[in-house]
Design a protein around this motif. Sequence first.
Motif, PDB file in Angstrom:
ATOM      1  N   LEU A  53      67.738  31.148 -21.266  1.00 26.15           N
ATOM      2  CA  LEU A  53      68.273  32.505 -21.225  1.00 26.15           C
ATOM      3  C   LEU A  53      67.173  33.561 -21.164  1.00 26.15           C
ATOM      4  O   LEU A  53      67.343  34.598 -20.528  1.00 26.15           O
ATOM      5  N   PHE A  54      66.049  33.302 -21.822  1.00 26.80           N
ATOM      6  CA  PHE A  54      64.987  34.289 -21.886  1.00 26.80           C
ATOM      7  C   PHE A  54      64.020  34.075 -20.729  1.00 26.80           C
ATOM      8  O   PHE A  54      63.695  32.934 -20.359  1.00 26.80           O
ATOM      9  N   SER A  55      63.543  35.169 -20.145  1.00 25.04           N
ATOM     10  CA  SER A  55      62.544  35.104 -19.076  1.00 25.04           C
ATOM     11  C   SER A  55      61.296  35.899 -19.406  1.00 25.04           C
ATOM     12  O   SER A  55      60.378  35.987 -18.580  1.00 25.04           O
ATOM     13  N   SER A  56      61.239  36.464 -20.607  1.00 25.26           N
ATOM     14  CA  SER A  56      60.064  37.211 -21.029  1.00 25.26           C
ATOM     15  C   SER A  56      58.931  36.256 -21.369  1.00 25.26           C
ATOM     16  O   SER A  56      59.126  35.248 -22.064  1.00 25.26           O
ATOM     17  N   LEU A  57      57.728  36.542 -20.875  1.00 27.24           N
ATOM     18  CA  LEU A  57      56.582  35.679 -21.136  1.00 27.24           C
ATOM     19  C   LEU A  57      56.274  35.620 -22.620  1.00 27.24           C
ATOM     20  O   LEU A  57      55.993  34.541 -23.162  1.00 27.24           O
ATOM     21  N   ALA A  58      56.346  36.757 -23.310  1.00 34.04           N
ATOM     22  CA  ALA A  58      56.034  36.781 -24.736  1.00 34.04           C
ATOM     23  C   ALA A  58      57.014  35.919 -25.528  1.00 34.04           C
ATOM     24  O   ALA A  58      56.619  35.174 -26.432  1.00 34.04           O
ATOM     25  N   VAL A 274      64.108  40.436 -30.802  1.00 33.48           N
ATOM     26  CA  VAL A 274      63.304  41.653 -30.974  1.00 33.48           C
ATOM     27  C   VAL A 274      62.132  41.651 -30.005  1.00 33.48           C
ATOM     28  O   VAL A 274      61.819  42.680 -29.381  1.00 33.48           O
ATOM     29  N   THR A 275      61.482  40.505 -29.851  1.00 38.56           N
ATOM     30  CA  THR A 275      60.336  40.410 -28.949  1.00 38.56           C
ATOM     31  C   THR A 275      60.759  40.664 -27.498  1.00 38.56           C
ATOM     32  O   THR A 275      60.093  41.402 -26.760  1.00 38.56           O
ATOM     33  N   ASN A 276      61.872  40.048 -27.098  1.00 36.44           N
ATOM     34  CA  ASN A 276      62.351  40.250 -25.740  1.00 36.44           C
ATOM     35  C   ASN A 276      62.757  41.703 -25.481  1.00 36.44           C
ATOM     36  O   ASN A 276      62.488  42.259 -24.405  1.00 36.44           O
ATOM     37  N   PHE A 278      61.517  44.356 -27.098  1.00 39.27           N
ATOM     38  CA  PHE A 278      60.324  45.197 -27.135  1.00 39.27           C
ATOM     39  C   PHE A 278      59.559  45.139 -25.824  1.00 39.27           C
ATOM     40  O   PHE A 278      59.103  46.159 -25.306  1.00 39.27           O
ATOM     41  N   PHE A 279      59.414  43.944 -25.241  1.00 40.01           N
ATOM     42  CA  PHE A 279      58.636  43.808 -24.009  1.00 40.01           C
ATOM     43  C   PHE A 279      59.436  44.179 -22.761  1.00 40.01           C
ATOM     44  O   PHE A 279      58.880  44.227 -21.685  1.00 40.01           O
ATOM     45  N   SER A 280      60.735  44.377 -22.921  1.00 39.48           N
ATOM     46  CA  SER A 280      61.539  44.800 -21.779  1.00 39.48           C
ATOM     47  C   SER A 280      61.623  46.320 -21.643  1.00 39.48           C
ATOM     48  O   SER A 280      62.201  46.831 -20.692  1.00 39.48           O
ATOM     49  N   LEU A 281      61.072  47.037 -22.642  1.00 43.44           N
ATOM     50  CA  LEU A 281      61.083  48.505 -22.588  1.00 43.44           C
ATOM     51  C   LEU A 281      60.129  49.013 -21.497  1.00 43.44           C
ATOM     52  O   LEU A 281      59.095  48.430 -21.247  1.00 43.44           O
TER      53      LEU A 281
END
Length: 281
Positions: A53-58, A274-276, A278-281
């Motif tokens: 589901l997540f695609s954020s590198l972090a 929260v990480t996803n 924050f980095f998607s902003l």
Amino acid sequence: MTPEAPQPDNERKPKKLRRLEILRFSPGNSFLHRLDPRTKLLALVIVSVIALLFSSLAALVLLFFFELLLAITSGLAKKFLRALTLVLPLFILVIVLDSFFSKASSGPVYFSAQIGFLHPEVTLAGMILAIAMGFRLLTLAGISFLFIMTTSHDDFIRSLKNMRVPPTLSFSLGYALRSTTSLTEDTRQIMDAQRSRGLELDRGNAIKNRNKLAALFIPVTVSLLKRSKNTADAMQARGFRQSTPHSCYKSQRFSRPDALMGIILVVLIMILLVTNWFFSL
């Protein structure tokens, strides 16, 4: 002239076979080993779904380091990292393909070309997304490897029976888990037999050895078919599914480590959300 000292079994085995033997159950008394197989199966499903589901590198890097922390606390860090080398070629392929043919095309452009109907383009956003997809692959493979390394066959079968899983399905899943060891042993014996006939399977790459590999794959396939037939005959001789359901002498029960793992998974999901965000902003 002194005779050469015999080498240990691990040194005499081919490198490729030693890598396959990494995917075996390793007995232990760590936090991960003491978890109920149902809890580990739930963790496997949750981590896999989150990775998809997540695609954020972090978020994906954080999820991978969570698995690495589990491996370290279980005393399987070295074995875990060696097992990941099995998917290293696919990891590199994913990064390369996603870098040149990525859906994200924002940021600086480092390479762009038109090759027929193909338009490969390397951008900063595309490279970040490609690395994220690579970590997604490592995460999916890593949680599966940890499950295999820390879950015994017998405990897994007992847990499935306690979950009221149909006998056919529970037997199939348990047999698949145990077959990793049987397949490795069969492959080792076949490779030893082929080497004794002068067939060098350890030299050269896969392209040069494509003809030699047939001498390995065909006997392994025949061995699998024979093993399947013997298993089916044994099940039929013992009246599989022809009698009342069998009871278990030892039942699987949830304990404090299982509750702690549930809390850890909830906290992990919150941190990743929260990480996803924050980095998607």
